[in-house]
Design an enzyme around this catalytic site. Sequence first.
Site, PDB file in Angstrom:
ATOM      1  N   PRO A 160      40.656   3.793 -11.979  1.00  0.00           N
ATOM      2  CA  PRO A 160      40.139   4.017 -13.341  1.00  0.00           C
ATOM      3  C   PRO A 160      40.350   5.452 -13.806  1.00  0.00           C
ATOM      4  CG  PRO A 160      38.332   3.694 -11.770  1.00  0.00           C
ATOM      5  CD  PRO A 160      39.590   3.419 -11.028  1.00  0.00           C
TER       6      PRO A 160
ATOM      7  N   GLU B 155      34.716   2.338  -2.841  1.00  0.00           N
ATOM      8  CA  GLU B 155      34.609   3.537  -3.691  1.00  0.00           C
ATOM      9  C   GLU B 155      35.984   4.089  -4.063  1.00  0.00           C
ATOM     10  OE1 GLU B 155      31.969   4.767  -5.207  1.00  0.00           O
ATOM     11  OE2 GLU B 155      30.972   3.019  -4.357  1.00  0.00           O
TER      12      GLU B 155
ATOM     13  N   ARG C 101      57.544  -8.977 -18.832  1.00  0.00           N
ATOM     14  CA  ARG C 101      57.993  -9.434 -20.158  1.00  0.00           C
ATOM     15  C   ARG C 101      59.200  -8.655 -20.653  1.00  0.00           C
ATOM     16  NH1 ARG C 101      55.234  -9.247 -24.407  1.00  0.00           N
ATOM     17  NH2 ARG C 101      55.242 -11.382 -25.131  1.00  0.00           N
TER      18      ARG C 101
ATOM     19  N   ASP D 266      56.480  -7.608 -30.631  1.00  0.00           N
ATOM     20  CA  ASP D 266      55.060  -7.654 -30.283  1.00  0.00           C
ATOM     21  C   ASP D 266      54.336  -6.399 -30.735  1.00  0.00           C
ATOM     22  OD1 ASP D 266      54.773 -10.085 -28.998  1.00  0.00           O
ATOM     23  OD2 ASP D 266      55.483  -9.304 -27.087  1.00  0.00           O
TER      24      ASP D 266
END
Length: 247
Positions: free
Chosen positions: A88, A115, A153, A168
């Site tokens: 993250p 963690e 893709r 897109d």
Amino acid sequence: MIFDVLTLFPGMFASPLQESILSRAAKQGLLQVRTHCLRDWAEGKHQTTDDTPYGGGDGMVMKPEPIARALAALKEQTPKAKVLLMTPQGTQFSQRHSKELAKEEGLIFLCGRYEGFDERIRQSLVDAEFSIGDYVLTGGELPAMVMIDAISRHLPGVLGCSSSAETDSFSDGLLEYPQYTRPVEFNGMTVPQILLSGDHGKIAQWRREQQLLRTWQRRPDLLRKIKLSEEDKKTLERLQQSLESDN
Ligand SMILES: C[S@@+](CC[C@H](N)C(=O)[O-])C[C@H]1O[C@@H](n2cnc3c(N)ncnc32)[C@H](O)[C@@H]1O
């Protein structure tokens, strides 16, 4: 393109990869997703891949040695593969990254748990760190799947219609225009007349206007990041003025 995934939970990848476009692309040999259980490179009777954090605190931290051994083994097969750490705290993954990463010969995804990783993994063993958003998941498997899907893709032949990745949302920095299909009328709402006109020039112009309008209304931050043509700027001003005069 070879996607290698280092994970403690290889089983999580089975179902998403056995469905739809990715499954077909793998059968056609356009891509290959190989999952590897990190425990295979762990030592000792318990094949431990994590340990308690130095300095104390909750949870466990992923040890560097099994990951280093696993990466060395994978790199023997695909020496040019880029190692991507799921975290993250990484760079926020975007459409632009998916297009760039699709040019690589191979990608190795490192999926964390607990963690997260011992800091020295990040410092010495990876080429890039990616986050899929500002929230914390239980593991890096879903982020790896999200990235593999988005990158695939852009691989030649993976999408039935090669132009769809080009039109897109985010591809040219804007959101995509609204799409409609049959029936012409649904719950009192009708398809814009222009889309039924058969006039491809006017349809293209309407779609561009809608892209500009949608992006301005929903994601003005995107407009600040791209350089619009003079024509697009004029179109957007005109649309903004006509909306203001309507209000
Ligand atoms: C519970 S998270 C660890 C979070 C870490 N303690 C922190 O606060 O940065 C466990 C693993 O899930 C993965 N992960 C969680 N959220 C993610 C996200 N938004 N993007 C990418 N990977 C994520 C990473 O591989 C991470 O090592």
